[in-house]
Write a protein that holds these residues in place. Structure first.
Motif, short mmCIF file in Angstrom:
data_model
loop_
_atom_site.label_atom_id
_atom_site.label_comp_id
_atom_site.label_asym_id
_atom_site.label_seq_id
_atom_site.Cartn_x
_atom_site.Cartn_y
_atom_site.Cartn_z
N MET A 1 0.84 -1.18 0.00
CA MET A 1 0.00 0.00 0.00
C MET A 1 0.88 1.24 0.00
SD MET A 1 -3.54 -0.22 1.81
CE MET A 1 -3.94 -1.59 2.83
N VAL A 2 0.29 2.31 -0.53
CA VAL A 2 1.00 3.58 -0.66
C VAL A 2 0.16 4.69 -0.02
CG1 VAL A 2 1.79 5.31 -2.32
CG2 VAL A 2 2.14 2.88 -2.79
N GLU A 3 0.83 5.55 0.72
CA GLU A 3 0.18 6.73 1.30
C GLU A 3 0.63 7.95 0.50
OE1 GLU A 3 -2.47 8.12 4.27
OE2 GLU A 3 -1.84 6.07 3.85
N HIS A 4 -0.35 8.75 0.10
CA HIS A 4 -0.13 9.96 -0.70
C HIS A 4 -0.64 11.13 0.14
CE1 HIS A 4 -0.21 12.46 -4.37
NE2 HIS A 4 -1.49 12.71 -4.17
N ILE A 5 0.24 12.07 0.46
CA ILE A 5 -0.13 13.21 1.30
C ILE A 5 0.08 14.49 0.49
CG2 ILE A 5 0.42 14.51 3.40
CD1 ILE A 5 1.47 11.83 4.55
N VAL A 6 -0.92 15.37 0.53
CA VAL A 6 -0.84 16.63 -0.21
C VAL A 6 -1.25 17.77 0.72
CG1 VAL A 6 -1.73 17.94 -2.18
CG2 VAL A 6 -1.48 15.45 -2.35
N LEU A 7 -0.47 18.85 0.69
CA LEU A 7 -0.80 20.08 1.39
C LEU A 7 -1.00 21.16 0.35
CD1 LEU A 7 1.90 19.91 4.19
CD2 LEU A 7 -0.46 19.11 4.28
N VAL A 8 -2.03 21.98 0.53
CA VAL A 8 -2.41 22.98 -0.48
C VAL A 8 -2.39 24.37 0.14
CG1 VAL A 8 -4.25 23.74 -2.04
CG2 VAL A 8 -3.91 21.29 -1.61
N LYS A 9 -1.76 25.31 -0.60
CA LYS A 9 -1.71 26.72 -0.19
C LYS A 9 -2.33 27.56 -1.30
CE LYS A 9 2.09 28.56 1.68
NZ LYS A 9 3.45 29.16 1.79
N PHE A 10 -3.12 28.54 -0.91
CA PHE A 10 -3.75 29.45 -1.86
C PHE A 10 -3.11 30.83 -1.75
CE2 PHE A 10 -6.94 26.28 -0.80
CZ PHE A 10 -7.35 25.86 -2.06
N THR A 11 -3.20 31.61 -2.84
CA THR A 11 -2.67 32.97 -2.80
C THR A 11 -3.47 33.81 -1.82
OG1 THR A 11 -4.01 33.50 -4.75
CG2 THR A 11 -1.71 32.98 -5.13
N GLU A 12 -4.78 33.64 -1.83
CA GLU A 12 -5.68 34.27 -0.86
C GLU A 12 -6.70 33.21 -0.47
OE1 GLU A 12 -7.53 37.85 -2.26
OE2 GLU A 12 -5.66 38.58 -3.12
N ALA A 13 -7.18 33.26 0.76
CA ALA A 13 -8.15 32.27 1.20
C ALA A 13 -9.41 32.33 0.34
CB ALA A 13 -8.49 32.49 2.67
N PRO A 14 -9.73 31.25 -0.36
CA PRO A 14 -10.97 31.23 -1.15
C PRO A 14 -12.19 31.23 -0.24
CG PRO A 14 -9.53 29.39 -1.73
CD PRO A 14 -8.98 30.02 -0.50
N PRO A 15 -13.33 31.61 -0.78
CA PRO A 15 -14.56 31.53 0.02
C PRO A 15 -14.80 30.08 0.49
CG PRO A 15 -14.95 32.72 -2.03
CD PRO A 15 -13.56 32.14 -2.11
N ALA A 16 -15.43 29.94 1.64
CA ALA A 16 -15.71 28.62 2.21
C ALA A 16 -16.44 27.72 1.22
CB ALA A 16 -16.51 28.76 3.50
N LYS A 17 -17.32 28.29 0.44
CA LYS A 17 -18.09 27.52 -0.56
C LYS A 17 -17.15 26.83 -1.55
CE LYS A 17 -20.67 28.95 -4.41
NZ LYS A 17 -21.48 29.93 -5.08
N GLU A 18 -16.10 27.51 -1.97
CA GLU A 18 -15.15 26.94 -2.92
C GLU A 18 -14.31 25.84 -2.27
OE1 GLU A 18 -12.98 30.06 -4.90
OE2 GLU A 18 -14.82 30.90 -5.75
N ILE A 19 -13.93 26.04 -1.03
CA ILE A 19 -13.18 25.01 -0.31
C ILE A 19 -14.06 23.77 -0.13
CG2 ILE A 19 -12.10 24.39 1.89
CD1 ILE A 19 -10.40 26.27 0.24
N ASP A 20 -15.33 23.97 0.22
CA ASP A 20 -16.26 22.84 0.35
C ASP A 20 -16.37 22.08 -0.97
OD1 ASP A 20 -16.76 23.52 2.98
OD2 ASP A 20 -18.66 24.54 2.54
N GLU A 21 -16.38 22.81 -2.08
CA GLU A 21 -16.46 22.19 -3.41
C GLU A 21 -15.22 21.34 -3.68
OE1 GLU A 21 -18.07 21.20 -7.12
OE2 GLU A 21 -19.03 22.16 -5.41
N VAL A 22 -14.05 21.85 -3.35
CA VAL A 22 -12.81 21.09 -3.53
C VAL A 22 -12.88 19.80 -2.72
CG1 VAL A 22 -10.33 21.03 -3.01
CG2 VAL A 22 -11.33 23.07 -4.05
N ILE A 23 -13.29 19.91 -1.47
CA ILE A 23 -13.36 18.74 -0.59
C ILE A 23 -14.36 17.72 -1.13
CG2 ILE A 23 -14.01 17.93 1.71
CD1 ILE A 23 -12.76 20.59 2.77
#
Length: 99
Positions: free
Chosen positions: A1-23
Motif C-alpha cells: 500500500m501507498v500513502e499519498h499526502i498533499v498540502l495545499v496553499k492558496f494565494t488568498e483564502a478562497p470563500p468557504a463555498k469553494e473550499i467545500d467544493e474542492v473537498i
C-alpha cells in the motif's frame, strides 16, 4: 500500500463555498478512480501550517494505482479547479506503507 499526502496553499483564502467544493470533489474520487483504498481531506486548523490550508491523504493499493491517479481526468478536473480558486503551492509526499 501507498500513502499519498498533499498540502495545499492558496494565494488568498478562497470563500468557504469553494473550499467545500474542492473537498466534495476530492472525496468523490474514490467512486471514480480504481485503486483508492481510502481518501480524506480537510481544512487545516494548526497554526504551524506555514499557510497551507488544506490537507489530503489518499491510500492506494499499489504504486501502479498512484501512477494511474495523477493523469486521471477526474483528478485533473480538481487540479484545474484549484488553479481557478487561487492555488499558490502544493507539497506532495508519497511513501510505501509497511506490509
Amino acid at each position: 500500500m501507498v500513502e499519498h499526502i498533499v498540502l495545499v496553499k492558496f494565494t488568498e483564502a478562497p470563500p468557504a463555498k469553494e473550499i467545500d467544493e474542492v473537498i466534495d470533489r476530492t472525496l468523490d474520487l474514490k467512486n471514480h478512480i480504481p485503486g483508492i483504498v481510502d481518501i480524506q481531506q480537510g481544512r487545516n486548523f494548526s497554526n504551524r501550517s506555514k499557510g497551507y490550508e488544506l490537507g489530503l491523504t489518499v491510500r492506494f493499493d499499489s504504486r501502479e494505482a498512484l501512477e494511474r491517479y495523477e493523469p486521471h481526468p477526474k483528478h485533473q478536473e480538481i487540479i484545474a479547479y484549484l488553479k481557478e480558486t487561487g492555488l499558490e503551492d502544493i507539497i506532495v509526499v508519497d511513501f510505501d506503507l509497511p506490509s
